[in-house]
Design an enzyme around this catalytic site. Structure first.
Site, PDB file in Angstrom:
ATOM      1  N   ASP A  60      64.256  19.233 112.823  1.00 25.25           N
ATOM      2  CA  ASP A  60      63.901  20.328 111.926  1.00 25.25           C
ATOM      3  C   ASP A  60      63.285  21.474 112.721  1.00 25.25           C
ATOM      4  OD1 ASP A  60      63.749  21.594 109.566  1.00 25.25           O
ATOM      5  OD2 ASP A  60      62.015  20.497 108.798  1.00 25.25           O
ATOM      6  N   TYR A  88      72.916  18.405 120.593  1.00 24.15           N
ATOM      7  CA  TYR A  88      73.738  17.512 119.773  1.00 24.15           C
ATOM      8  C   TYR A  88      75.200  17.928 119.626  1.00 24.15           C
ATOM      9  CZ  TYR A  88      71.884  21.006 116.498  1.00 24.15           C
ATOM     10  OH  TYR A  88      71.489  22.165 115.906  1.00 24.15           O
ATOM     11  N   SER A  92      77.139  25.366 108.952  1.00 20.72           N
ATOM     12  CA  SER A  92      76.083  24.469 108.484  1.00 20.72           C
ATOM     13  C   SER A  92      76.735  23.132 108.110  1.00 20.72           C
ATOM     14  CB  SER A  92      75.353  25.085 107.302  1.00 20.72           C
ATOM     15  OG  SER A  92      76.266  25.309 106.275  1.00 20.72           O
ATOM     16  N   LEU A  93      75.944  22.209 107.631  1.00 16.55           N
ATOM     17  CA  LEU A  93      76.467  20.885 107.283  1.00 16.55           C
ATOM     18  C   LEU A  93      76.355  20.657 105.785  1.00 16.55           C
ATOM     19  CD1 LEU A  93      74.723  18.736 110.059  1.00 16.55           C
ATOM     20  CD2 LEU A  93      77.165  19.271 109.893  1.00 16.55           C
ATOM     21  N   ASP A 139      51.719  21.504 141.324  1.00 15.20           N
ATOM     22  CA  ASP A 139      51.139  22.845 141.432  1.00 15.20           C
ATOM     23  C   ASP A 139      51.225  23.389 142.853  1.00 15.20           C
ATOM     24  OD1 ASP A 139      50.563  22.781 138.798  1.00 15.20           O
ATOM     25  OD2 ASP A 139      48.429  22.294 139.034  1.00 15.20           O
ATOM     26  N   GLU A 174      72.672  10.378 114.105  1.00 17.12           N
ATOM     27  CA  GLU A 174      71.660  11.097 114.902  1.00 17.12           C
ATOM     28  C   GLU A 174      70.528  11.559 114.000  1.00 17.12           C
ATOM     29  OE1 GLU A 174      73.736  14.516 116.366  1.00 17.12           O
ATOM     30  OE2 GLU A 174      75.172  13.314 117.496  1.00 17.12           O
ATOM     31  N   ARG A 216      71.260  31.206 116.011  1.00 12.02           N
ATOM     32  CA  ARG A 216      72.347  31.046 115.056  1.00 12.02           C
ATOM     33  C   ARG A 216      72.667  32.380 114.369  1.00 12.02           C
ATOM     34  NH1 ARG A 216      73.260  30.052 109.684  1.00 12.02           N
ATOM     35  NH2 ARG A 216      75.059  28.733 109.279  1.00 12.02           N
ATOM     36  N   CYS A 225      26.843  39.294 104.436  1.00 13.24           N
ATOM     37  CA  CYS A 225      27.416  38.129 103.755  1.00 13.24           C
ATOM     38  C   CYS A 225      27.359  36.936 104.726  1.00 13.24           C
ATOM     39  CB  CYS A 225      28.851  38.462 103.359  1.00 13.24           C
ATOM     40  SG  CYS A 225      29.718  37.142 102.530  1.00 13.24           S
ATOM     41  N   CYS A 240      32.145  38.306  95.475  1.00 14.59           N
ATOM     42  CA  CYS A 240      32.047  37.333  96.560  1.00 14.59           C
ATOM     43  C   CYS A 240      31.252  36.115  96.089  1.00 14.59           C
ATOM     44  CB  CYS A 240      31.373  37.966  97.772  1.00 14.59           C
ATOM     45  SG  CYS A 240      31.099  36.763  99.103  1.00 14.59           S
ATOM     46  N   CYS A 254      27.811  36.269  98.409  1.00 11.73           N
ATOM     47  CA  CYS A 254      26.794  37.322  98.366  1.00 11.73           C
ATOM     48  C   CYS A 254      26.884  38.166  97.103  1.00 11.73           C
ATOM     49  CB  CYS A 254      26.901  38.207  99.605  1.00 11.73           C
ATOM     50  SG  CYS A 254      28.394  39.206  99.614  1.00 11.73           S
ATOM     51  N   ASP A 279      50.071  16.264 138.893  1.00 10.95           N
ATOM     52  CA  ASP A 279      49.981  17.682 138.555  1.00 10.95           C
ATOM     53  C   ASP A 279      49.640  18.479 139.800  1.00 10.95           C
ATOM     54  OD1 ASP A 279      50.391  16.849 136.028  1.00 10.95           O
ATOM     55  OD2 ASP A 279      48.448  17.517 135.219  1.00 10.95           O
ATOM     56  N   CYS A 320      35.727  40.543 100.876  1.00 10.73           N
ATOM     57  CA  CYS A 320      34.335  40.887 100.603  1.00 10.73           C
ATOM     58  C   CYS A 320      33.947  41.950 101.633  1.00 10.73           C
ATOM     59  CB  CYS A 320      33.440  39.661 100.748  1.00 10.73           C
ATOM     60  SG  CYS A 320      31.704  40.122 100.791  1.00 10.73           S
ATOM     61  N   LYS A 345      69.597  13.963 103.844  1.00  5.68           N
ATOM     62  CA  LYS A 345      68.235  14.509 103.815  1.00  5.68           C
ATOM     63  C   LYS A 345      67.244  13.460 103.324  1.00  5.68           C
ATOM     64  CE  LYS A 345      68.807  19.093 104.491  1.00  5.68           C
ATOM     65  NZ  LYS A 345      67.991  20.231 104.252  1.00  5.68           N
ATOM     66  N   LYS A 374      68.298  14.486 112.391  1.00  3.97           N
ATOM     67  CA  LYS A 374      68.448  15.914 112.103  1.00  3.97           C
ATOM     68  C   LYS A 374      67.105  16.563 112.427  1.00  3.97           C
ATOM     69  CE  LYS A 374      70.396  19.052 108.727  1.00  3.97           C
ATOM     70  NZ  LYS A 374      69.381  20.104 108.653  1.00  3.97           N
TER      71      LYS A 374
HETATM   72  S1  IVH Z   1      75.576  19.198 114.103  1.00  3.41           S
HETATM   73  C1  IVH Z   1      79.336  21.713 113.289  1.00  3.41           C
HETATM   74  N1  IVH Z   1      73.534  17.624 114.632  1.00  3.41           N
HETATM   75  O1  IVH Z   1      71.223  21.279 111.094  1.00  3.41           O
HETATM   76  C2  IVH Z   1      78.150  20.810 113.289  1.00  3.41           C
HETATM   77  N2  IVH Z   1      73.098  19.702 113.530  1.00  3.41           N
HETATM   78  O2  IVH Z   1      72.574  21.961 108.512  1.00  3.41           O
HETATM   79  C3  IVH Z   1      76.977  21.449 113.906  1.00  3.41           C
HETATM   80  N3  IVH Z   1      70.707  20.127 113.098  1.00  3.41           N
HETATM   81  O3  IVH Z   1      72.639  24.349 111.995  1.00  3.41           O
HETATM   82  C4  IVH Z   1      75.692  20.849 113.558  1.00  3.41           C
HETATM   83  N4  IVH Z   1      69.934  18.254 114.018  1.00  3.41           N
HETATM   84  O4  IVH Z   1      70.580  23.570 113.248  1.00  3.41           O
HETATM   85  C5  IVH Z   1      73.924  18.802 114.084  1.00  3.41           C
HETATM   86  N5  IVH Z   1      71.829  16.156 115.221  1.00  3.41           N
HETATM   87  C6  IVH Z   1      72.218  17.314 114.676  1.00  3.41           C
HETATM   88  C7  IVH Z   1      71.308  18.238 114.122  1.00  3.41           C
HETATM   89  C8  IVH Z   1      71.784  19.429 113.546  1.00  3.41           C
HETATM   90  C9  IVH Z   1      69.611  19.400 113.404  1.00  3.41           C
HETATM   91  C10 IVH Z   1      70.682  21.423 112.372  1.00  3.41           C
HETATM   92  C11 IVH Z   1      71.468  22.521 113.028  1.00  3.41           C
HETATM   93  C12 IVH Z   1      72.494  22.953 112.024  1.00  3.41           C
HETATM   94  C13 IVH Z   1      71.929  22.459 110.755  1.00  3.41           C
HETATM   95  C14 IVH Z   1      73.058  22.118 109.795  1.00  3.41           C
END
Ligand code: IVH
Length: 499
Positions: free
Chosen positions: A119, A227, A80-81, A35, A115, A138, A432, A408, A411, A31, A426, A314, A117
């Site tokens: 969050d 990804y 989305s997926l 720095d 892969e 997005r 209090c 409360c 008190c 570090d 309160c 999921k 997913k």
């Molecule tokens: S692929 C066209 N890969 O999940 C395909 N998405 O429900 C593009 N996410 O909006 C998405 N991990 O924010 C992909 N390994 C992964 C992911 C991933 C998280 C999220 C992403 C997307 C949402 C889809």
């Protein structure tokens, strides 16, 4: 060496050390050395503003004057997926892909990449000539907010690419996440300041990314995993190799990404990762499977909402059912009354849960909680247990709905509700006990005066002994006052006075 050469050299070296630390998790320098180099760079940059570069590693700390965000249209919509919730559904999807692609190889499936997913909140980055030019959220999928200034503070995102072979212009998509550690630290701080807590790292990451103060964004410790690579001149004809190439340019690509070519392997991957995800430093809510070949992706195409070549699996949220013992009402430093469900202890994702905040009166009412109800507690990857429902069929006969207190609990003062807000207060600010002690604790605590030796527990002790009734009293404490207390010896008395 000229100043300009030295600046270039330092930027390169600092970028390399950053990458080793934040992407590879294997620091290459102490570090201190880091720095020192940063200080030297900052000094040279301030002496030579003509060589400024907005992507210099010295700008990672952000600033507090980020202006509002401009909207930018995505070159390609961010879709989305489709979701699946069982191994069978994933297997069906793989079979469907094989059928649609006319794969008749029997045992072997078309190659599939598995892969995590992540969050968090999705992000699209644009690079030109090896440099980050724009970062866009997005948004509604068609257009998002330009959050480049905030994204530049994320240490694991390369501002200037490493290696070679990257397209002159490309887009890379990924997920911005707040790692568990940083999330816990942030919520601890917010609890201390009686600010509303973030329910999960996803909300915290999304909220942080949209802040108007990039210095605060920098401090919070966001991270990012990538990804999806998009360009007219991709290095490979398949997803897996493209991601490996992206990794060599400095992006964080999860090493859990796995290339598979049978349904059995995919099933094994699901079982293995459902276990391993609990050990990861970041929140995940499932897996994503993608057809590896870009040609096959093109052939499968898209529905109106999502690609046919990818699917999400999921994880099921962990949930337990337990009995409500009673609801307690707790008074915070600012006088806010928080209802808390005190539960029969129950095991949930490895920890025993006995209490869960019900936050405010509206939440108690919406859930419709009655005395001794059986409650559903969830921890869908989130560390804070949450009451998500009531098993009404198990309700005891004659059980009354939980009533919010009108006075409360400490008190006895009549509570007031601020118009337009869910919280009851309160108003007895100076009379209090929990409010006074809360303020004393806050004052000596590490986020305020950080007075050595007093500690947050001692504040209550000193108050109850009548030694400290307000902040000023701390400054007239004598050793003899402190030594009369059983729990404070001469040594700690001395430390408190010095503090
Ligand atoms: S692929 C066209 N890969 O999940 C395909 N998405 O429900 C593009 N996410 O909006 C998405 N991990 O924010 C992909 N390994 C992964 C992911 C991933 C998280 C999220 C992403 C997307 C949402 C889809």
């Amino acid at each position: 060496m000229s100043a300009q050469q030295r600046i270039t050299e330092l930027r390169k070296e600092l970028d390399r050390l950053n990458h080793a630390y934040y992407v590879e998790n294997s620091p290459l320098a102490s570090d201190y050395d880091y720095d020192m180099m940063m200080k030297e760079l900052e000094k040279l940059e301030s002496e030579h503003p003509e060589f400024d570069d907005p992507l210099s590693p010295s700008h990672r700390v952000g600033s507090d004057i980020t202006k509002g965000f401009t909207q930018v249209a995505h070159v390609r919509p961010m879709l989305s997926l489709g979701n699946t919730y069982s191994v069978e559904e994933v297997d069906d999807w793989i079979r469907r892909c094989n059928d649609l692609l006319g794969n008749l190889e029997g045992l072997k499936s078309v190659p599939i990449v598995g892969e995590m997913k992540f969050d968090g909140t999705s992000i699209s980055l644009i690079y030109e000539n090896g440099r980050l030019v724009r970062a866009v959220t997005r948004g509604d999928g068609e257009k998002g907010d330009d959050v480049t200034e905030n994204v530049k503070t994320i240490r694991s995102i390369p501002l200037v690419l490493q290696g070679s072979g990257y397209p002159q212009s490309f887009e890379i998509r990924g997920e911005i996440v707040l790692p568990w550690k940083a999330f816990d630290r942030l919520n601890e701080e917010r609890a201390f300041n009686e600010e509303p807590l973030f329910a999960n790292p996803r909300n915290a990451a999304a909220g942080t990314l949209k802040m108007q103060n990039s210095a605060e964004v920098s401090r919070r410790g966001l991270d990012a995993y990538f990804y999806y690579l998009i360009s007219d001149e991709l290095p490979a004809d398949n997803h897996y190799d493209n991601m490996i190439a992206a990794r060599s340019w400095g992006f964080k690509v999860s090493n859990l990404m796995t290339l598979m070519d049978s349904i059995e392997e995919v099933d094994g991957f699901i079982t293995r990762l459902d276990r391993e995800r609990k050990e990861l430093p970041v929140a995940t809510d499932g897996l994503v499977f993608k057809v590896n070949s870009l040609r096959q992706q093109l052939n499968l195409g898209y529905t109106s909402k999502s690609p046919r070549w990818a699917i999400a699996y999921k994880f099921s949220a962990e949930r337990a059912l337990t009995r409500l013992r009673f609801v307690s009402f707790e008074v915070g430093r600012m006088g806010v009354i928080t209802p808390v469900a005190n539960l029969e202890p129950v095991l949930l994702s490895g920890t025993i849960v006995k209490r869960a905040s019900l936050h405010n009166e509206d939440i108690v009412k919406t859930l419709g909680i009655h005395e001794h109800d059986m409650l559903y507690v969830e921890k869908g990857g989130e560390i804070i247990p949450k009451i998500t429902g009531v098993d009404e069929a198990a309700r005891e006969e004659g059980a009354m709905p939980i009533k919010f207190v009108t006075h409360c609990p400490d008190c006895g003062t009549s509570l007031v509700r601020i118009p337009g807000e869910a919280a009851w207060l309160c108003p007895n600010k100076y009379g209090c006990r929990p409010q006074i002690i809360g303020r004393l604790e806050h004052y000596v605590g590490r986020h305020a005066m950080d007075i050595d030796g007093v500690g947050e527990e001692n504040a209550a002790l000193l108050y109850d002994a009548g030694l400290v009734r307000n902040i000023a009293d701390f400054y007239i404490l004598q050793a003899s006052d402190l030594e009369q207390l059983d729990r404070i010896g001469p040594r700690s008395a001395q430390r408190i006075l010095e503090g």
